[in-house]
Design a protein around this motif. Structure first.
Motif, PDB file in Angstrom:
ATOM      1  N   ASP A   1       0.814  -1.214   0.000  1.00 34.92           N
ATOM      2  CA  ASP A   1       0.000   0.000   0.000  1.00 34.92           C
ATOM      3  C   ASP A   1       0.845   1.261   0.000  1.00 34.92           C
ATOM      4  O   ASP A   1       0.430   2.307  -0.486  1.00 34.92           O
ATOM      5  CB  ASP A   1      -0.910   0.039   1.230  1.00 34.92           C
ATOM      6  N   GLU A   2       2.053   1.178   0.568  1.00 33.00           N
ATOM      7  CA  GLU A   2       2.843   2.389   0.749  1.00 33.00           C
ATOM      8  C   GLU A   2       3.621   2.739  -0.515  1.00 33.00           C
ATOM      9  O   GLU A   2       4.284   1.889  -1.094  1.00 33.00           O
ATOM     10  CB  GLU A   2       3.850   2.216   1.890  1.00 33.00           C
TER      11      GLU A   2
ATOM     12  N   TRP B   1      -0.672   8.343  -4.922  1.00 30.37           N
ATOM     13  CA  TRP B   1      -1.038   6.934  -4.769  1.00 30.37           C
ATOM     14  C   TRP B   1      -2.548   6.839  -4.616  1.00 30.37           C
ATOM     15  O   TRP B   1      -3.114   7.342  -3.645  1.00 30.37           O
ATOM     16  CB  TRP B   1      -0.347   6.349  -3.535  1.00 30.37           C
TER      17      TRP B   1
ATOM     18  N   ASP C   1      -6.243   5.814  -3.619  1.00 29.73           N
ATOM     19  CA  ASP C   1      -6.858   5.110  -2.502  1.00 29.73           C
ATOM     20  C   ASP C   1      -7.723   4.000  -3.066  1.00 29.73           C
ATOM     21  O   ASP C   1      -8.768   4.262  -3.681  1.00 29.73           O
ATOM     22  CB  ASP C   1      -7.703   6.087  -1.677  1.00 29.73           C
ATOM     23  N   ARG C   2      -7.305   2.752  -2.856  1.00 27.39           N
ATOM     24  CA  ARG C   2      -8.031   1.617  -3.428  1.00 27.39           C
ATOM     25  C   ARG C   2      -9.038   1.016  -2.453  1.00 27.39           C
ATOM     26  O   ARG C   2      -9.641  -0.015  -2.736  1.00 27.39           O
ATOM     27  CB  ARG C   2      -7.040   0.541  -3.876  1.00 27.39           C
ATOM     28  N   SER C   3      -9.219   1.639  -1.305  1.00 30.82           N
ATOM     29  CA  SER C   3     -10.126   1.077  -0.302  1.00 30.82           C
ATOM     30  C   SER C   3     -11.547   1.627  -0.422  1.00 30.82           C
ATOM     31  O   SER C   3     -12.476   1.078   0.173  1.00 30.82           O
ATOM     32  CB  SER C   3      -9.597   1.367   1.106  1.00 30.82           C
TER      33      SER C   3
ATOM     34  N   LYS D   1     -17.176   9.904  -1.980  1.00 30.03           N
ATOM     35  CA  LYS D   1     -16.225   8.808  -1.801  1.00 30.03           C
ATOM     36  C   LYS D   1     -16.666   8.036  -0.556  1.00 30.03           C
ATOM     37  O   LYS D   1     -16.708   8.597   0.545  1.00 30.03           O
ATOM     38  CB  LYS D   1     -14.823   9.384  -1.628  1.00 30.03           C
TER      39      LYS D   1
ATOM     40  N   ASP E   1     -17.211   4.011   1.647  1.00 28.15           N
ATOM     41  CA  ASP E   1     -16.838   2.617   1.874  1.00 28.15           C
ATOM     42  C   ASP E   1     -17.730   1.724   1.006  1.00 28.15           C
ATOM     43  O   ASP E   1     -18.948   1.940   0.954  1.00 28.15           O
ATOM     44  CB  ASP E   1     -17.032   2.279   3.352  1.00 28.15           C
TER      45      ASP E   1
ATOM     46  N   ARG F   1     -13.126   2.730  -8.085  1.00 28.14           N
ATOM     47  CA  ARG F   1     -12.157   3.407  -7.228  1.00 28.14           C
ATOM     48  C   ARG F   1     -11.400   4.481  -8.007  1.00 28.14           C
ATOM     49  O   ARG F   1     -11.419   4.487  -9.233  1.00 28.14           O
ATOM     50  CB  ARG F   1     -11.188   2.370  -6.647  1.00 28.14           C
TER      51      ARG F   1
END
Length: 371
Positions: A166-167, A175, A177-179, A192, A194, A312
């Motif tokens: 992730d880092e 980077w 955010d794929r969550s 955005k 969950d 995403r």
């Protein structure tokens, strides 16, 4: 729980990696309906997807089915993750588009805990290989449906490789955010959220309605059609009716529009490479190298764009390069798959703020009927 001594079923073989993944699923599973993800696997209803280091080519896979939890033996592996999967029918190791692996047996229907192991993912990251350089071990053992977490989780038990971390490697890199996913709320405002929130679940339900009717004919087994049909069903239906020549023209428009909005058309070495691929109607092995150079080149400005509904966020310039993957040789896929692939990457390039205008441009350019 007592540990089992040996598996009741063990098979090994090769699976074809495509777009940095392979899956364990059946024909009924929607492998885009992800409920939980780690750095090795992601899971959803009736499926498990595995993140690979290589982008394309073969990988070695062993599948074990146990009666009870096997001993935890991680020394030979670089990453190990665990989750759950509930399958109403038998599942098997497949390529992303459903091509079965050679030699790996099916896992019977049931509710399982699964422990996934991998090594070698840092060997040829983002490359296409002709010989396997990565190994995977997937262990399944039964559990009770009452024990399933809701939503499911992916637990990382060990990780020493760099793949899918992730880092970012330094603080100055963008980077995505794929969550989280992007949706429109009841007022049409982009948000955005969950994926398991009320808005996230509503967006998933809308996506799975495929624009109001089932996908049929050429579209019935197209994974990208399942992900995108709800955004403009007539456009997807129109694509399914076109010949290879028209699909090539459609892909070219997706590429050039994506390069223009992302600014890649300002870099001759990139757009001249893309022009050659379009003119030759084929993509050579330099694709991976070009994509990675664009991704990491500090002289190319980058931008994170919010995802289209249910998707995403993305690194815009990287998604723009990925549109050219539509000109890979269709085999083992068909020309429609490649056109839908280019369309999806283009939508990810335009993002929430620009996708509707882009779709309108496509509809006008190709005189797509309203219904």
């Amino acid at each position: 729980m007592a540990e089992a001594v040996k598996p009741v079923q063990e098979t090994s073989g090769l699976v074809r990696v495509d777009h940095d993944q392979f899956v364990v699923s059946n024909d009924d599973a929607d492998t885009l309906d992800v409920r939980a993800k780690g750095t090795l696997i992601e899971v959803g209803p009736g499926f498990l997807s595995t993140y690979t280091g290589v982008s394309y080519g073969p990988a070695r896979v062993t599948v074990q089915v146990w009666q009870a939890e096997p001993a935890a033996e991680y020394d030979e592996w670089e990453v190990v993750e665990e989750s759950v999967i509930a399958a109403s029918a038998a599942i098997e190791v497949r390529s992303l588009e459903g091509r079965p692996s050679g030699g790996v047996g099916q896992i019977p229907a049931g509710v399982y805990l699964v422990r996934a192991h991998a090594r070698g993912r840092d060997t040829a990251t983002s490359q296409e290989v002709t010989e396997p350089v990565e190994d995977y071990l997937l262990q399944f053992w039964p559990t009770h449906r009452d024990d399933l977490a809701e939503p499911p989780v992916v637990a990382t038990l060990k990780k020493t490789d760099r793949a899918w971390s992730d880092e970012p490697s330094n603080d100055t890199e963008l980077w995505p955010d794929r969550s989280m996913i992007y949706v429109r709320d009841e007022n049409g405002v982009a948000r955005k959220v969950d994926p398991e929130s009320d808005l996230g679940r509503a967006a998933r339900a809308l996506k799975l309605a495929y624009g109001g009717r089932p996908l049929e004919g050429r579209l019935s087994d197209q994974v990208y059609a399942k992900a995108l049909a709800f955004l403009d069903r007539p456009l997807v239906d129109w694509l399914a009716q076109q010949d290879d020549e028209m699909l090539d023209e459609f892909k070219a428009v997706c590429v050039r529009a994506s390069f223009a909005i992302s600014g890649l058309d300002k870099y001759p070495w990139v757009h001249e490479w893309a022009d050659r691929a379009i003119a030759q109607r084929r993509l050579d092995e330099s694709y991976i190298d070009v994509a990675e150079r664009v991704k990491w080149d500090p002289t190319i400005p980058k931008r994170i764009v919010p995802g289209v509904p249910s998707r995403r966020e993305s690194l815009q310039q990287y998604e723009a390069v990925k549109t050219i993957a539509g000109f890979y040789e269709p085999v083992p896929y068909d020309a429609l798959h490649r056109a839908l692939e280019a369309y999806m990457c283009a939508l990810d390039t335009f993002g929430m703020d620009g996708y509707e205008e882009f779709i309108a441009t496509l509809r006008e350019r190709f005189a797509v009927p309203a219904e």
